[in-house]
Enzyme design. Structure first.
Site, mmCIF file in Angstrom:
data_model
loop_
_atom_site.group_PDB
_atom_site.id
_atom_site.type_symbol
_atom_site.label_atom_id
_atom_site.label_comp_id
_atom_site.label_asym_id
_atom_site.label_seq_id
_atom_site.Cartn_x
_atom_site.Cartn_y
_atom_site.Cartn_z
ATOM 1 N N GLY A 212 34.296 31.965 -47.713
ATOM 2 C CA GLY A 212 34.569 32.725 -48.760
ATOM 3 C C GLY A 212 35.868 33.474 -48.742
ATOM 4 O O GLY A 212 36.785 33.196 -48.077
ATOM 5 N N ASN A 213 35.713 34.564 -49.781
ATOM 6 C CA ASN A 213 36.833 35.314 -50.127
ATOM 7 C C ASN A 213 36.202 36.802 -50.386
ATOM 8 O O ASN A 213 35.092 37.029 -50.669
ATOM 9 C CB ASN A 213 37.549 34.655 -51.224
ATOM 10 C CG ASN A 213 37.157 34.605 -52.254
ATOM 11 O OD1 ASN A 213 36.719 35.486 -53.142
ATOM 12 N ND2 ASN A 213 37.083 33.355 -52.937
ATOM 13 N N PHE A 214 37.114 37.865 -50.551
ATOM 14 C CA PHE A 214 36.886 39.096 -50.955
ATOM 15 C C PHE A 214 36.487 39.438 -52.343
ATOM 16 O O PHE A 214 36.474 40.487 -52.604
ATOM 17 C CB PHE A 214 37.951 39.850 -50.224
ATOM 18 C CG PHE A 214 38.072 39.811 -48.717
ATOM 19 C CD1 PHE A 214 37.099 40.502 -47.941
ATOM 20 C CD2 PHE A 214 39.198 39.539 -48.135
ATOM 21 C CE1 PHE A 214 37.032 40.098 -46.570
ATOM 22 C CE2 PHE A 214 39.215 39.243 -46.963
ATOM 23 C CZ PHE A 214 38.367 39.723 -45.880
#
Length: 402
Positions: A212-214
């Site tokens: 995923g990412n932030f």
């Protein structure tokens, strides 16, 4: 939440004797945060639920509870009414609703209401049986017929333990309704259908881990809320994020993976006038998702990744009369990379984010962007709150593309 339309507004709050008065300190804090000036009138019985001192500290103003203070200072209901740009009576008990609707004037709050020439908003709060009683319903309808603005009750657990309507609207909802009333561009996108994507996507490795990412989704949610304030019919496709305040007129479709977001966007796009894809979609996903948690048995673990569906490119290839706006988050050669993405994916405009700009990027409440059109018009937007940035982006879409 940041609402430019409340900055500098004079908001008078009238607090009556209901258990929902415990929410008023939070309401005052929200309004002060939005740079509104706040004054509070309380009925004497309301002091049993929240203290004048608490509210006075929060709004940095004297709190008014009677025509005359203990120091024999006279409090003019006329002056208070004239000061206000809006008068919000919350919680509005059944007793106060009855008095308001029939002109009974036995305290400072009611005298101020009868003197008010500004818009009056009222947020009822009472138990279920009282709320559905025909007398209460008639009083609410009568108050609306006078031109007052109802902030509807919400459904949920009540102080009595019953479940149903009667809960006072949450402070965020009250602030949003005030913001919509004062919003200077509230008809800018009236009649338009908007599709907005926001947040990250999670691509599962096994049942407990993901790629995923932030992304926090704050920018996309700000776009959705602001578009709704501008009169648009909004569908928000939202990846996994922490809870956000979202306008109750926004249709929310919650997804987890890039494939789910792709399918939801495909379904909604045909009925869309403007699509703004602000989500940070994962570019790759594991080729194989393990059915059980992968155990730590070796020093190294190799994951094979494959590309996810390119949502933006797929919509760009099939768009007809829709406007399609993308986002580009870059760390180098920002302008060149954003313009290349705009051309490759057949966009009408692109919003460039650079992680090199201080105060921009993931999770923070501010942003700094550059709006680029297909005609190569480049409009830098300086550092502002994400809601202010959303207002600028939507205004540019209206002015430059519609």
């Amino acid at each position: 939440m940041s609402i430019p339309s409340l900055k500098g507004k004079h908001i008078l709050i009238g607090v009556t004797a209901g258990i929902a008065a415990y929410k008023i300190p939070h309401l005052v804090r929200l309004l002060v945060k939005e740079q509104a000036s706040v004054k509070v009138i309380m009925t004497e019985d309301a002091e049993a639920f929240v203290t004048p001192l608490t509210l006075s500290v929060l709004c940095k103003e004297k709190v008014y509870t009677a025509f005359q203070s203990q120091e024999h200072e006279w409090h003019s209901h006329v002056a208070l009414a004239q000061w206000a740009d809006a008068f919000v009576i919350a919680p509005a008990t059944a007793n106060t609703l009855a008095k308001m609707s029939h002109g009974i004037c036995d305290n400072l709050l009611l005298a101020t209401y009868l003197s008010a020439k500004c818009p009056v908003f009222f947020a009822p709060a009472m138990d279920l049986d009282m709320y559905v009683h025909s007398t209460t319903k008639n009083n609410i309808a009568l108050l609306q017929s006078f031109g007052n603005h109802l902030i509807p009750c919400e459904f949920g657990e009540l102080a009595s333990g019953l479940i149903g309507e009667g809960r006072m609207a949450e402070p965020e909802r009250i602030v949003a309704q005030l913001a919509q009333f004062f919003f200077p561009k509230k008809a800018l996108l009236k009649g338009k259908k908007l599709l907005i994507t926001a947040g990250p996507t999670y691509e599962m490795i096994d049942p407990v881990r993901f790629v995923g990412n932030f992304s926090s989704g704050k920018m996309g949610v700000a776009l959705a809320n602001t578009a709704a304030l501008m009169g648009a019919e909004v569908t928000l496709i939202l990846g996994p994020t922490a809870p956000h305040f979202i306008e109750n007129t926004v249709k929310v479709c919650r997804v987890v993976s890039a494939q789910q977001m792709y399918e939801a966007a495909q379904e909604a796009f045909a009925h869309t006038d403007i699509a703004i894809l602000a989500a940070a979609v994962a570019d790759y996903k594991p080729m194989v998702q393990a059915p059980q948690k992968i155990k730590k048995k070796t020093d190294q673990l190799t994951l094979e990744l494959t590309k996810t569906q390119d949502i933006l490119a797929s919509l760009g290839a099939q768009k007809d009369k829709q406007l399609l706006i993308g986002f580009a988050l870059e760390t180098e050669n920002e302008l060149e990379n954003a313009k290349g993405k705009l051309t490759r994916k057949h966009l009408d405009a692109i919003v460039l984010n650079s992680l090199n700009d201080k105060g921009a990027g993931f999770s923070v409440d501010t942003n700094q962007v550059t709006f680029i059109t297909r005609e190569d018009k480049v409009v830098p937007i300086p550092l502002k709150t994400k809601t202010e940035i959303a207002t600028d982006i939507l205004t540019l879409i209206h002015d430059e593309l519609l």
